[in-house]
Structures are given as structure tokens and as C-alpha cells.
Design an enzyme around this catalytic site. Structure first.
Site, mmCIF file in Angstrom:
data_model
loop_
_atom_site.group_PDB
_atom_site.id
_atom_site.type_symbol
_atom_site.label_atom_id
_atom_site.label_comp_id
_atom_site.label_asym_id
_atom_site.label_seq_id
_atom_site.Cartn_x
_atom_site.Cartn_y
_atom_site.Cartn_z
ATOM 1 N N ASP B 142 50.008 -13.265 3.950
ATOM 2 C CA ASP B 142 49.181 -13.619 4.936
ATOM 3 C C ASP B 142 50.115 -15.079 5.333
ATOM 4 O O ASP B 142 50.133 -15.754 4.390
ATOM 5 C CB ASP B 142 48.012 -13.569 4.911
ATOM 6 C CG ASP B 142 47.150 -13.913 6.243
ATOM 7 O OD1 ASP B 142 47.815 -13.407 7.179
ATOM 8 O OD2 ASP B 142 45.871 -14.371 6.051
ATOM 9 N N HIS B 149 45.749 -23.452 15.182
ATOM 10 C CA HIS B 149 44.845 -22.983 14.196
ATOM 11 C C HIS B 149 44.893 -23.994 12.928
ATOM 12 O O HIS B 149 43.711 -24.382 12.403
ATOM 13 C CB HIS B 149 45.137 -21.478 13.747
ATOM 14 C CG HIS B 149 44.291 -21.032 12.368
ATOM 15 N ND1 HIS B 149 42.817 -20.878 12.702
ATOM 16 C CD2 HIS B 149 44.416 -20.709 11.113
ATOM 17 C CE1 HIS B 149 42.486 -20.344 11.432
ATOM 18 N NE2 HIS B 149 43.319 -20.713 10.655
ATOM 19 N N GLU B 214 39.380 -12.879 11.524
ATOM 20 C CA GLU B 214 40.492 -14.003 12.013
ATOM 21 C C GLU B 214 41.438 -13.103 12.922
ATOM 22 O O GLU B 214 41.904 -11.945 12.388
ATOM 23 C CB GLU B 214 41.441 -14.661 10.876
ATOM 24 C CG GLU B 214 40.601 -15.696 10.054
ATOM 25 C CD GLU B 214 41.377 -16.577 9.182
ATOM 26 O OE1 GLU B 214 42.498 -16.001 9.052
ATOM 27 O OE2 GLU B 214 41.070 -17.537 8.948
ATOM 28 N N GLU B 216 44.769 -11.576 14.048
ATOM 29 C CA GLU B 216 46.013 -11.630 13.765
ATOM 30 C C GLU B 216 46.876 -10.653 14.334
ATOM 31 O O GLU B 216 46.342 -9.589 14.434
ATOM 32 C CB GLU B 216 46.260 -11.917 12.157
ATOM 33 C CG GLU B 216 45.409 -12.980 11.415
ATOM 34 C CD GLU B 216 45.947 -13.209 10.065
ATOM 35 O OE1 GLU B 216 46.888 -12.790 9.741
ATOM 36 O OE2 GLU B 216 45.040 -13.905 9.300
ATOM 37 N N ASP B 248 41.933 -10.609 9.410
ATOM 38 C CA ASP B 248 41.938 -10.983 8.299
ATOM 39 C C ASP B 248 40.115 -11.667 7.964
ATOM 40 O O ASP B 248 39.971 -12.632 8.182
ATOM 41 C CB ASP B 248 42.512 -12.175 8.001
ATOM 42 C CG ASP B 248 42.552 -12.894 6.796
ATOM 43 O OD1 ASP B 248 42.224 -12.483 5.773
ATOM 44 O OD2 ASP B 248 43.380 -14.000 6.725
ATOM 45 N N ARG B 252 33.666 -18.034 4.864
ATOM 46 C CA ARG B 252 34.087 -19.367 4.793
ATOM 47 C C ARG B 252 33.243 -20.014 3.962
ATOM 48 O O ARG B 252 33.776 -20.959 3.416
ATOM 49 C CB ARG B 252 33.706 -19.783 6.243
ATOM 50 C CG ARG B 252 34.382 -19.260 7.459
ATOM 51 C CD ARG B 252 35.948 -19.093 7.521
ATOM 52 N NE ARG B 252 36.488 -18.726 8.425
ATOM 53 C CZ ARG B 252 37.925 -18.720 8.537
ATOM 54 N NH1 ARG B 252 38.590 -18.985 7.699
ATOM 55 N NH2 ARG B 252 38.368 -18.015 9.701
ATOM 56 N N GLN B 255 35.336 -19.386 0.830
ATOM 57 C CA GLN B 255 36.510 -19.911 0.850
ATOM 58 C C GLN B 255 36.593 -21.340 0.408
ATOM 59 O O GLN B 255 37.395 -22.005 -0.179
ATOM 60 C CB GLN B 255 37.178 -19.713 2.329
ATOM 61 C CG GLN B 255 38.476 -20.174 2.449
ATOM 62 C CD GLN B 255 39.221 -19.903 3.794
ATOM 63 O OE1 GLN B 255 38.376 -19.144 4.546
ATOM 64 N NE2 GLN B 255 40.332 -20.445 4.169
ATOM 65 N N LYS B 268 38.898 -13.622 0.957
ATOM 66 C CA LYS B 268 39.628 -12.923 1.700
ATOM 67 C C LYS B 268 39.536 -11.381 1.472
ATOM 68 O O LYS B 268 39.927 -10.458 2.273
ATOM 69 C CB LYS B 268 40.897 -13.515 1.935
ATOM 70 C CG LYS B 268 41.031 -14.871 2.485
ATOM 71 C CD LYS B 268 40.956 -15.127 3.929
ATOM 72 C CE LYS B 268 41.302 -16.218 4.541
ATOM 73 N NZ LYS B 268 41.738 -16.364 5.964
ATOM 74 N N THR B 272 40.301 -6.290 5.045
ATOM 75 C CA THR B 272 41.478 -6.556 5.917
ATOM 76 C C THR B 272 41.686 -5.387 6.720
ATOM 77 O O THR B 272 41.797 -4.510 6.084
ATOM 78 C CB THR B 272 42.658 -7.008 5.405
ATOM 79 O OG1 THR B 272 42.436 -8.119 4.265
ATOM 80 C CG2 THR B 272 43.597 -7.334 6.417
ATOM 81 N N GLU B 389 36.580 -21.847 14.114
ATOM 82 C CA GLU B 389 37.272 -22.863 15.015
ATOM 83 C C GLU B 389 36.272 -22.998 16.392
ATOM 84 O O GLU B 389 36.244 -24.054 16.869
ATOM 85 C CB GLU B 389 38.619 -22.580 15.659
ATOM 86 C CG GLU B 389 39.643 -22.493 14.475
ATOM 87 C CD GLU B 389 41.056 -21.957 14.997
ATOM 88 O OE1 GLU B 389 41.544 -22.444 15.895
ATOM 89 O OE2 GLU B 389 41.548 -20.811 14.782
#
Lengths: 442, 442
Positions: B142, B149, B214, B216, B248, B252, B255, B268, B272, B389
Site C-alpha cells: 500500500d 491526504h 480509505e 484507493e 483500505d 484509527r 492505528q 489495517k 481490504t 480527514e
């Protein structure tokens, strides 16, 4: 679960393969590690079991009917070209194969007497066996389980804050690269990469100038858990097929520039070397040891990482050794020199804790997956598991008997790891070697 | 290399599969993406090519002789249960299959006229096709290629230093987990994990309270490079089989506690999601675009990451969209709501740069390997590719038309990504969808 010590560990057992009985081999009949090999010029990969200086060819032994008592499914799996099928079953099946192999190779059994007459059919000299990576590795995860390594490395990069606040709670790990895992003996090319020699100048691209090894233990997974279903700590050992030696080659100059914020990447994934023989968890049963005793003031592990058996036998008593031989030493016929020793008992986290943590979010671990322990370093100066620690990032070069010095690895340097278990009342067993020589950058 | 725009892209082409011609489908005859499916109750996985609301069954088409002109090797590969064999060849072979498929599905060719009479043999309604992950993914990497971002996330965690000094030099990436990659539609269980809600108290173990997506793009690799042999930037595009959508999923709270110093891990690797159709690099040829133009003052990429073609067509003009549907919205029959939009052209690094960087140390990329682009975020408020975000780490909750608000994902929330390419003079093509619903923690 108490360690399973059965007749296969009896130190009095002798094999009809004489080289297994000399008391110095890594592979006496009490070991019987699994590997995958190619015989001489043949194409076909086969499962093998090491015995003295020979390899038992499982394909030949299965075809000759020596495993028939294990049932047709296991007989089929032993004729496969990888260990993954056998690993897809569990510890119990691996133990059954181990038991049958022990009987087959003993000097004092009917099977052994029969097998000894078919020696040429069943055995391949280890010198003629081309060993490969012993499993199809779906995912490779590397941990960071030595608090001494984490503290030593942390002190070099963050002198005021060597150990991060999560370390004593989280068995820190990250995903590594499966495609670039190679078997012992494979040459390792010095990687190119981006580095920033001076903070005041832009980065440059070129061959790494800070190539290092990392002394680790690898753990191969057996069985499978469905995505979403964690493996409880009390059942983690059932998923542990066996251990090998692992060299997590590292380019420190690439690493320090690339690793923030998402961790090491190209500094590690150019090569990882594994020893070709997987010493089964069953073979290691006589060498279980208490898990690391946390010093007063350290937090206890959280519940999902707490196994009441750890205090008794959560650890493995494995001694590790790093040997270095430079090109010059080879030229003058000098042997490799011992540069450090490691003790796998000194790890802050047990393999079972790493495995339980890894799956605690539901992550599925598949048969043949590989976990690396992280660099095995101890508290003493002679037990630092990489050059970064040993030379304090190059500040204190290592002096070799050849008159050479080393801060990091030079082209032509050959690094060899060895590992073994020794204990009163048990036969010594070993891991063979994990070896790689550095070739110049392209 | 200039984009290869051949007859397969002609916007005037029509298929005998009528649903491919409606101007709104993601899968007109100008697209022809590859996937792997299971037909209804059958066990056997087959390669499929999407056309309108149907799937061309490549096994059936190969058996019926429609691919014979491609030679026996490719005919064999098209009858395989995975795309890896076809991916082990190169772009040219994929292009040949694409050309043959276009002729087979066209309304105005002899092959098409013949095939239309065998419709029931060759086509499976998409509604009956159980799509799987389209390749056996050996390694998944990844990246972190959106500077918007990286800046937005960096500002939340390091307000004084949002973008780390390496960002504009290094296409930052890290290894992800291959085993937990699932196909669109697979439910995602909320992971348990270790978090530290308060710096003054010990961490706790429980279900994540900050589950995020996420947005992607995923890139599948074709061909292979030997370990030790980098792929030069000028040849990176040859290794690019095609693109898909990728979610993804990220916890949080796990993380932020686990990620130092070795990067994201359990936050993560619980899941996925990929969209099941790989839109080939060839199908995307009409939608190539200049690479991101670095603002004045930014350094130029180092030489090994510099492709003279980038200014012309290093990028892909792909529009992305995120839709959210909560359990309450489903109950009242309300449709999913659009919550953000992304533009893949806004990425700081091209896919070719990621691929060249990945192999620059000699790392071997194998057919079927997957690269994730990193979250696709743009400079505008409506183009932030994750809730972290969008809600500024939960500080600014998102208001939904249902009257609900979201900081992070709740159980029952379904997240769907869509992606498409539109341009004057070309037929619109799309990626289908990448969808997953959050299930409660176990």
C-alpha cells in the site's frame, strides 16, 4: 497444555543412519526437521526430513509404503512438492508424521530394520540436496519482540526516548515481503536505494552503504482461522508448526530515510533468508522454558495476551550464534569468526503472544505463513543481534582477527547464523545454518 | 511509449449484448475488464470478462474455440481458475485477449454473429456470477501517494510538521496483508484491538471505536522480474496489468496506538476490499492524463523516478465517488448518499513511479501482486478520501440526509466506491463497485 515429551525425544534412541548418532550433528533422530529439496539435477521438489548428514526422501518413503499407517490423506500430502498441505492440518498430524519417521529411522524397530536395507532408495546425502524455502509463504510478518533490541536501536535514533510508550503493551509487528524470502545459501545483492547522507542536502540514489543483518527466529504457521475469528492465546501454540533461523537483511541508510511514517519497506524487502529446516514445535518440547520475566514496574500483558502457561514454558531455550567470514578471510583460508551470541529466551514477547496478537483483530493466518521474531538481542555487549547495535550505528567499528574492521557489511562478507538447544537429559538438536553472502550492487 | 489507442476503443462499436450499448453501463465493449467468478452453485472458478450486465465465461468461450487464434498456451490460461497465469505473460498477451474478445462481442463481426447464436453457452448474467478476488495475490503493498491526504492526516497528528521531509522524494509505501483481501460485497467485521483512549491510563482491548474507509485505486502486476533486477521507470508500465477500486479499511484508534515505530499493522490487516473487475491498462488508454504537476519549489523526482512521458500521460483520469448507506437508511428504503468525490489525477506519484520505486532495490514483483495507491484525496473539502480527514479526526461530524451524523463508521453502515472515466470522443467506462458493510464485533 504441557509440553508433549514422548519416546521420540528419548536421548538413548539411535538411528541406523550412523551420522545421526555422533552427538554433534544438528539432526539426531530426536530432531527430524522438515524441509523441501530438489535432488541433484531433478526438477521435482520433494519433502525431506533431515537425519544426520542425510535427507529422508518423503516421496520415496511414502511410495515404499512406510507412511501407510498414517492414512491416505497424509501419505498424499507427504508426496507433495511443498509442506503447505501438511501444514494445513494441525500439530497433531505433524506429530503423527514425526512419530512414524522416528520409528522408520530407529536402529531398534522392525520398520528401521526394513528401511536400512533400502537406504539408497530412501536417503539423499544432504550435500546433494538443493534446499528451498520450506513452504509457500502467503504472508510474512516481522515482529520486534526483543526489548533489548528495541531499546538499543531506539537509543540510537531517539536518545531521549529509546522505548516508545506502546512497546510493553503491544507486540509490535509489521508486514514484510513474501516474494523475496530466499533459502540459506542464496547470495544477497547489495540494494540500491534512496538515502539522505546530509540533512542539508537532497537525498541521493545509489548502493546502500549501511547493509546489516538481523538475527531472528522464524515461526511457520499450521492450520487456519477464518477471517474474523481470532485465535485465543490458549490455543496459539496449536498453530505453531515449527521454528527456523531467519536473517532480516536491512539497509540502515535506506531505512532511516524511508521509514516514517509507515515503517520499513525497501530497506528490508530486497531479501530475507531462512534456514531450510523447520524444527517442529514437537521436537522443541524438551527445550521449553519460562517466558521472559518482566522487571518490576513493567505492566502485565493485557488479558488477550495472558497465558497462564507462560511462566512455566512459554519460551524456547534456543542458543543462537552469528558468524562472519569476509572475502579476505576466505582468500587466506581463515574460518568464519563468531561475532555474537543470542538467547531466544530473552524475548519480551513469546511466539504464542505474537500469534494471538496478530489474529486478535480477526486477521486470518494461513498454513505456511511466516512470523519473524525481530532481532534477538540480549542485555550483554556480546549478545547484540545486528551490526547497527553492535557498532552503535557505525561509531564503534568491530575489529576482526583478520585485521579488518566492520561498521556495516562489505561486499563478499558472508553471514551465517546457527542455533541449537542443549539440556541435561535431552539430546542436543540444532537448526542447521542460515547463510548468505553479499554480492556487489548491480 | 505512447498510449495504444486501437479499434477496441472506437466509441462507435456496439455489442450484440444489448445491455452493453446503453451509454450508462460501466462495461461497454470498450472496457472488457477481467474478473474471476463462480457461476451460481458451481464450485469451479472461471475467468470472466464483463460486458453490460453479463459476464463472458472465458472457459466456455475457450472450449468453443473462440480464442483459438491466440494459440494453445493462452487458450489454456483462459480456462484456468485464476488470472495469474495470464498475468505471468505481459501486457501484449492481455492486449491480444482483449482484441479477440472485442471481435467476439461486436455486433458487426463474423465472430460476433456466431457468438450471438451461442449466447446461453457463453454468457452468465452478472446477477448470478459470484465474483471473487480476481487474482491470487502473493504480496500486497500500500502506498501513500496523495500529497493532500498525507498533508491532511499529518496535520491531525503533527500540526507543526504535517508533511515529513521524505514525502516529496520517496513514494512512501508499506507492506499490507494479502490473506485478508476480500471481494466487493464481503461483510467486514469490526475488529477488536488495543487502543489507548487516555494518555494517562493504560491501554484497553475492545472493539474499535474509530472504524474508517480509505478510497484507493489498486493496481495489479503482470510479468515478473528476478530478485535483484529492478524495473526501470521507462518499463514500469509494461508491468501494469490493470486497475481496480480498493478500500483500505482502517481502525484509527488501533492505528494511532500501534503504528510507531514500524507502521500500521492490525489497524489495517483485518480486511481490504477490492472491486472484482480489473480494468486493463489498455482499456484505460484513452483516459491517460498528465502526471500531477508539482508546485513551484517542490523538488523534481530523482532520476530513477523520472519518466519523460509523465508530463504527457503518466496519470489516469479516473473520477471516484464514495457512497454511504446506514442501517437506518436501508430500513426506510432511502438510497445511499454521496459523501465525497476523488480524482485519481491528483496523486503526487504515478503508478509507474510507485512500481519503479518498489523494485528499485531489486525487490521482485510477481504476477498478481497488488499495489494500493493510498487514499485518493484532493485539495477541496468534498474530495477527502476517508472519514479521518473529512471529520478532522471526529471533531467535525458529517451530517447525513437521514438526520444521522457520523464521525467514524457505525455497525450496519455500507460503504460503496464507484469509479469511471469519461472523455469527449471516447466511450465512458467504469470500474463497477467496491462495497462492504460493517458487521458488529464478535
Amino acid at each position: 497444555m504441557t509440553p508433549n515429551i514422548d519416546v521420540t525425544h528419548d536421548p538413548a534412541l539411535r538411528s541406523w543412519v550412523e551420522s545421526a548418532n555422533d552427538g554433534t550433528t544438528d539432526f539426531p533422530i530426536q530432531n527430524l526437521p522438515f524441509g523441501v529439496f530438489r535432488h541433484d539435477f531433478e526438477e521435482r521438489l520433494r519433502i525431506g526430513i533431515a537425519i544426520g548428514d542425510q535427507v529422508l526422501d518423503c516421496l520415496a518413503a511414502a511410495r515404499a509404503g512406510y507412511f501407510d499407517a498414517l492414512g491416505p490423506m497424509i501419505v498424499d500430502m507427504l508426496q507433495s512438492w511443498s509442506l503447505n498441505a501438511l501444514m494445513s492440518l494441525g500439530r497433531e498430524e505433524a506429530r503423527a508424521v514425526r512419530g512414524a519417521t522416528s520409528r522408520l529411522l530407529r536402529a531398534d524397530t522392525a520398520e528401521g530394520t526394513s528401511a536400512a536395507t533400502k537406504r539408497d532408495l530412501l536417503l539423499v546425502p544432504m550435500a546433494l540436496a538443493g534446499m528451498t524455502v520450506p513452504a509457500e509463504i502467503g504472508d510474512y510478518t516481522d515482529f520486534y519482540a526483543s526489548v533489548f533490541h528495541a531499546s538499543n536501536v531506539g537509543a540510537l535514533f531517539r536518545p531521549d526516548n529509546p522505548l516508545l510508550p506502546n512497546y510493553k503493551y503491544v507486540p509490535i509487528g509489521y508486514h514484510g515481503r513474501a516474494s523475496s524470502i530466499v533459502a540459506s545459501g542464496t547470495a544477497v545483492r547489495r540494494p540500491f536505494g534512496q538515502t539522505r547522507p546530509a540533512d542539508t542536502a537532497p537525498p541521493v540514489f545509489g548502493p546502500s552503504k549501511a547493509l546489516d543483518y538481523e538475527l531472528e527466529i522464524g515461526a511457520f504457521i499450521c492450520g487456519a482461522n477464518t477471517l474474523g475469528d481470532p485465535v485465543p492465546i490458549g490455543r496459539a501454540e496449536e498453530r505453531l508448526f515449527g521454528l527456523c533461523l531467519l536473517n532480516d537483511w536491512s539497509a540502515r541508510d535506506i531505512q532511516s530515510w524511508e521509514y516514517q511514517p509507515l515503517g520499513p519497506f525497501l530497506s528490508k524487502n530486497f531479501a530475507t533468508t531462512v534456514s531450510p529446516w523447520i524444527v517442529t514445535t514437537d521436537a522443541l518440547a524438551p527445550f521449553r522454558a519460562p517466558a521472559f520475566v518482566r522487571p518490576p514496574g513493567d505492566p502485565a500483558p493485557l488479558g488477550y495476551l495472558t497465558d497462564p502457561n507462560d511462566a512455566d514454558h512459554g519460551g524456547f531455550d534456543i542458543t543462537l550464534e552469528v558468524l562472519l567470514r569476509t572475502a579476505r578471510m576466505r582468500e587466506v583460508g581463515a574460518p568464519a569468526v563468531h561475532i555474537s551470541r543470542g538467547d531466544f529466551q530473552s524475548m519480551y514477547w513469546t511466539v504464542a503472544q505474537m500469534l494471538a496478537h496478530h489474529s486478535s483483530n480477526g486477521c486470518n493466518l494461513r498454513p505456511g505463513d511466516l512470523l519473524g521474531s525481530g532481532t534477538v538481542s540480549g542485555p550483554e555487549a556480546g549478545s547484540r543481534g545486528c551490526l547497527l547495535e553492535m557498532t552503535r550505528r557505525g561509531a564503534e567499528p568491530l575489529s576482526l582477527p583478520s585485521g579488518e574492521t566492520r561498521t556495516f557489511l562489505e561486499d563478499g562478507d558472508e553471514v551465517t547464523f546457527r542455533g541449537w538447544c542443549e539440556r541435561d537429559g535431552a539430546a542436543r538438536i540444532g537448526f542447521g545454518e542460515c547463510r548468505g553472502e553479499i554480492r556487489p550492487a548491480n
